[in-house]
Design a protein around this motif. Structure first.
Motif, PDB file in Angstrom:
ATOM      1  N   PHE A  56       0.827  -1.205   0.000  1.00  0.00           N
ATOM      2  CA  PHE A  56       0.000   0.000   0.000  1.00  0.00           C
ATOM      3  C   PHE A  56       0.866   1.262   0.000  1.00  0.00           C
ATOM      4  O   PHE A  56       0.532   2.249  -0.650  1.00  0.00           O
ATOM      5  N   ILE A  57       1.969   1.232   0.705  1.00  0.00           N
ATOM      6  CA  ILE A  57       2.882   2.375   0.708  1.00  0.00           C
ATOM      7  C   ILE A  57       3.461   2.592  -0.689  1.00  0.00           C
ATOM      8  O   ILE A  57       3.586   3.729  -1.146  1.00  0.00           O
ATOM      9  N   ALA A  58       3.805   1.499  -1.372  1.00  0.00           N
ATOM     10  CA  ALA A  58       4.342   1.617  -2.729  1.00  0.00           C
ATOM     11  C   ALA A  58       3.314   2.253  -3.669  1.00  0.00           C
ATOM     12  O   ALA A  58       3.664   3.097  -4.499  1.00  0.00           O
ATOM     13  N   VAL A  59       2.049   1.884  -3.522  1.00  0.00           N
ATOM     14  CA  VAL A  59       1.000   2.472  -4.357  1.00  0.00           C
ATOM     15  C   VAL A  59       0.866   3.962  -4.065  1.00  0.00           C
ATOM     16  O   VAL A  59       0.738   4.784  -4.975  1.00  0.00           O
ATOM     17  N   GLU A  60       0.905   4.328  -2.789  1.00  0.00           N
ATOM     18  CA  GLU A  60       0.820   5.746  -2.419  1.00  0.00           C
ATOM     19  C   GLU A  60       1.997   6.544  -2.978  1.00  0.00           C
ATOM     20  O   GLU A  60       1.835   7.690  -3.407  1.00  0.00           O
ATOM     21  N   ILE A  61       3.176   5.961  -2.973  1.00  0.00           N
ATOM     22  CA  ILE A  61       4.354   6.639  -3.516  1.00  0.00           C
ATOM     23  C   ILE A  61       4.188   6.872  -5.013  1.00  0.00           C
ATOM     24  O   ILE A  61       4.497   7.955  -5.525  1.00  0.00           O
TER      25      ILE A  61
END
Length: 65
Positions: A19-24
């Protein structure tokens, strides 16, 4: 058995990192002054790449309905 336990314990952390990768990716596309729709398309592509292995059934056996 310990490998299974480790995978069960680490799966929430790996999902969180996904999820953090998607937000980035969304942040990078928006900061580049790109339209919002391509940002969501890029986020969907990253999510698909991260989660495609989870959706496959092991053994490839067909599902009976």
């Amino acid at each position: 058995m310990s490998i299974i336990a480790a995978a069960v314990l680490l799966s929430p952390a790996l999902a969180f990192l996904g999820f953090i990768a998607v937000e980035i990716v969304i942040g990078l596309v928006v900061d580049a002054d790109a339209p919002i729709l391509p940002a969501f398309i890029a986020a969907g592509a990253v999510g698909w790449l991260l989660l495609r292995k989870l959706r496959r059934r092991q053994g490839g056996a067909p599902v009976e309905t």
